[in-house]
Design a protein around this motif. Structure first.
Motif, PDB file in Angstrom:
ATOM      1  N   GLN A 163     -43.611  32.327 -21.610  1.00 11.75           N
ATOM      2  CA  GLN A 163     -42.079  32.113 -21.567  1.00 11.75           C
ATOM      3  C   GLN A 163     -41.401  32.774 -20.585  1.00 11.75           C
ATOM      4  OE1 GLN A 163     -42.620  29.827 -25.073  1.00 11.75           O
ATOM      5  NE2 GLN A 163     -41.042  29.930 -23.912  1.00 11.75           N
ATOM      6  N   ASP A 164     -40.160  32.387 -20.103  1.00 12.06           N
ATOM      7  CA  ASP A 164     -39.133  32.508 -19.785  1.00 12.06           C
ATOM      8  C   ASP A 164     -40.166  32.855 -18.445  1.00 12.06           C
ATOM      9  OD1 ASP A 164     -37.214  32.263 -21.478  1.00 12.06           O
ATOM     10  OD2 ASP A 164     -38.411  33.871 -22.430  1.00 12.06           O
TER      11      ASP A 164
ATOM     12  N   ASP B 216     -33.585  25.757 -21.740  1.00 12.62           N
ATOM     13  CA  ASP B 216     -33.809  27.195 -22.362  1.00 12.62           C
ATOM     14  C   ASP B 216     -34.847  27.794 -21.055  1.00 12.62           C
ATOM     15  OD1 ASP B 216     -34.231  29.004 -24.048  1.00 12.62           O
ATOM     16  OD2 ASP B 216     -35.784  27.577 -25.252  1.00 12.62           O
TER      17      ASP B 216
ATOM     18  N   ARG C 169     -32.655  23.632 -24.965  1.00 12.22           N
ATOM     19  CA  ARG C 169     -32.105  24.458 -25.858  1.00 12.22           C
ATOM     20  C   ARG C 169     -31.980  23.793 -26.672  1.00 12.22           C
ATOM     21  NH1 ARG C 169     -28.604  30.218 -26.022  1.00 12.22           N
ATOM     22  NH2 ARG C 169     -28.577  30.326 -28.582  1.00 12.22           N
TER      23      ARG C 169
ATOM     24  N   PRO D 228     -30.874  23.595 -30.339  1.00 14.89           N
ATOM     25  CA  PRO D 228     -30.181  24.892 -32.296  1.00 14.89           C
ATOM     26  C   PRO D 228     -30.577  23.800 -33.176  1.00 14.89           C
ATOM     27  CG  PRO D 228     -28.923  25.460 -30.481  1.00 14.89           C
ATOM     28  CD  PRO D 228     -29.315  24.307 -29.921  1.00 14.89           C
TER      29      PRO D 228
ATOM     30  N   GLU E 164     -29.131  26.741 -38.411  1.00 10.49           N
ATOM     31  CA  GLU E 164     -28.864  27.875 -36.915  1.00 10.49           C
ATOM     32  C   GLU E 164     -27.292  27.699 -36.423  1.00 10.49           C
ATOM     33  OE1 GLU E 164     -29.899  29.829 -32.654  1.00 10.49           O
ATOM     34  OE2 GLU E 164     -30.931  27.854 -33.622  1.00 10.49           O
TER      35      GLU E 164
ATOM     36  N   ASP F 291     -24.382  30.355 -37.886  1.00  8.02           N
ATOM     37  CA  ASP F 291     -23.941  31.841 -36.402  1.00  8.02           C
ATOM     38  C   ASP F 291     -22.640  31.513 -36.819  1.00  8.02           C
ATOM     39  OD1 ASP F 291     -24.875  33.633 -34.509  1.00  8.02           O
ATOM     40  OD2 ASP F 291     -22.717  32.802 -33.363  1.00  8.02           O
TER      41      ASP F 291
ATOM     42  N   THR G  71     -25.667  33.452 -25.200  1.00 13.31           N
ATOM     43  CA  THR G  71     -26.808  34.211 -25.866  1.00 13.31           C
ATOM     44  C   THR G  71     -26.928  33.569 -25.955  1.00 13.31           C
ATOM     45  OG1 THR G  71     -24.762  35.172 -26.749  1.00 13.31           O
ATOM     46  CG2 THR G  71     -26.309  35.418 -27.434  1.00 13.31           C
ATOM     47  N   TYR G  72     -29.194  34.981 -25.046  1.00 20.49           N
ATOM     48  CA  TYR G  72     -30.448  34.545 -24.900  1.00 20.49           C
ATOM     49  C   TYR G  72     -30.709  35.030 -26.450  1.00 20.49           C
ATOM     50  CZ  TYR G  72     -34.705  33.903 -23.364  1.00 20.49           C
ATOM     51  OH  TYR G  72     -36.385  33.760 -22.695  1.00 20.49           O
ATOM     52  N   ARG G  73     -32.022  34.308 -26.676  1.00 19.72           N
ATOM     53  CA  ARG G  73     -32.939  34.267 -27.745  1.00 19.72           C
ATOM     54  C   ARG G  73     -33.009  35.705 -27.920  1.00 19.72           C
ATOM     55  NH1 ARG G  73     -36.084  30.535 -25.243  1.00 19.72           N
ATOM     56  NH2 ARG G  73     -37.956  31.871 -24.303  1.00 19.72           N
ATOM     57  N   THR G  74     -33.457  36.493 -27.037  1.00 20.00           N
ATOM     58  CA  THR G  74     -33.608  38.274 -26.861  1.00 20.00           C
ATOM     59  C   THR G  74     -33.486  39.519 -25.795  1.00 20.00           C
ATOM     60  OG1 THR G  74     -34.664  38.061 -24.658  1.00 20.00           O
ATOM     61  CG2 THR G  74     -35.958  37.802 -26.998  1.00 20.00           C
TER      62      THR G  74
END
Length: 395
Positions: free
Chosen positions: A95-96, A120, A215, A217, A221, A225, A287-290
């Motif tokens: 990923q990424d 994403d 991305r 969501p 989710e 949030d 906001t990134y997932r990590t």
């Protein structure tokens, strides 16, 4: 049409407006030669090396065709593992890769007909001959670009295809898969799949595939949030109240009047306020997932603001960290710039310029207002930018 040929003018084989109108989130499209003469900026050994690094999201999926059994393993992987891997029936997915490799990240410029905050990442997969991750379905849009070798893709584009999952494997694989289309993609070919289309890719020979994923969501989710944000910011004095309470006819009944007061209490949180909703979404979507941020040069290299501004005038530039997400939104006569979950009030021109620029040189910086420059300096000190120098410039 479900298969088209790209042209020199249109990567998608048609203007973006036509693609978005007729295909986006509606039906698949195979684009032959979308990237003519494409040469992968990444080699399989580079991907394997990346999969060995701490903090990199990597997986290996292996398939035993005789037993129809599947194995899933998560990285990071030991460096001595890959030379001993079999010559068939396994896939490495990382990923990424757009964040780790600037040349891969540059491919996203070709997708500028989409909002950048909707993209994403670029996942890169290497598959040995016969390698696959099984027939499955994604809940997001994806562009599958063949980078090296050949991969056979099968899809089922019927309305309401069966999407029941197997219970005997760790992966979410389909119990039944009945393809309606079957193609072999060569380097430079690209397959677009909207959400919900069952598909299955198998490597014809050793190959690399780049997956540009969107991305998307889940509604749960988003709701979770948003409600959490409202709750954390709510004034404790905002409470359920019934100052005009009348004697109860039945002490245990929750009557219609009580439910009206519940709705009134929730409305005090301004759940339907467009401005507040927009503020929350801007922070949420950037906001990134990590929380992972790669190491590197210290922000600003310890230079003072005066020194940094002098460096910019002499040819240095500010390179945005690839893990930093930005988006902007109009707010009254100005704008809000969202940076990795933060919100900043700026003049509209500043917000637009900062969000759209992957790097800021001296000319870009000079165009910003004082407020914009202050923010850039703050983002630099907190690692969202790195101060870079041309290779031939004296430090």
């Amino acid at each position: 049409m479900i298969e088209v040929h790209a042209t020199a003018k249109h990567m998608l084989g048609m203007p973006p407006t036509e693609f978005l109108r007729d295909y986006w989130q509606k039906k698949p499209l195979l684009i032959r030669n979308a990237f003519p003469g494409f040469e992968s900026p990444l080699q399989p050994e580079d991907l394997a090396g990346l999969a060995c690094e701490d903090g990199v999201l990597a997986r290996i999926v292996a398939h035993d065709p005789k037993k129809d059994s599947w194995m899933l393993r998560h990285g990071p992987f030991p460096e001595d593992m890959f030379p001993s891997m079999p010559h068939h029936d396994w896939t490495l997915l990382v990923q990424d890769v757009d964040k780790w490799d600037a040349d891969v990240g540059a491919l996203l410029e070709r997708f500028d007909f989409l909002p950048r905050w909707r993209i994403d990442d670029v996942m890169v997969s290497f598959a040995a001959p016969g390698g696959s991750v099984g027939a499955h379905v994604d809940q997001y849009d994806v562009f599958l670009l063949q980078a090296q070798g050949r991969r056979r893709w099968q899809i089922d584009d019927r309305p309401n295809p069966p999407v029941h999952f197997r219970l005997d494997v760790e992966l979410k694989l389909l119990q039944r898969f009945e393809p309606t289309h079957d193609w072999v993609l060569e380097p430079g070919d690209m397959l677009y799949l909207p959400p919900g289309v069952p598909h299955h890719g198998v490597a014809e020979d050793a190959c690399l595939t780049f997956s540009v994923g969107m991305r998307a969501p889940a509604a749960a989710e988003l709701l979770g949030d948003f409600v959490d944000t409202l709750a954390s910011e709510a004034d404790e004095s905002l409470r359920f109240a019934d100052p005009e309470l009348e004697p109860a006819k039945d002490a245990f009944e929750i009557d219609a009047a009580a439910m009206e007061r519940v709705v009134e209490g929730l409305n005090k949180l301004r759940m339907n306020d467009p401005e507040r909703l927009g503020e929350w979404f801007g922070r949420f979507i950037t906001t990134y997932r990590t929380a992972l941020r790669p190491g590197g040069r210290e922000p600003g290299d310890g230079r003072s603001r005066i020194e940094i501004e002098w460096d910019l005038q002499q040819g240095a530039y500010l390179q945005r960290d690839p893990w930093t997400r930005m988006a902007w939104q109009r707010a009254g006569r100005g704008a809000r710039l969202y940076v990795s979950g933060e919100s900043h009030a700026l003049p509209l021109a500043d917000a637009r310029h900062i969000a759209n620029a992957e790097c800021l040189d001296g000319g870009d910086y000079a165009k910003l207002s004082i407020t914009g420059r202050d923010l850039v300096q703050d983002l630099l000190q907190r690692g969202h930018y790195a101060l870079e120098f041309p290779e031939d410039a004296a430090r």
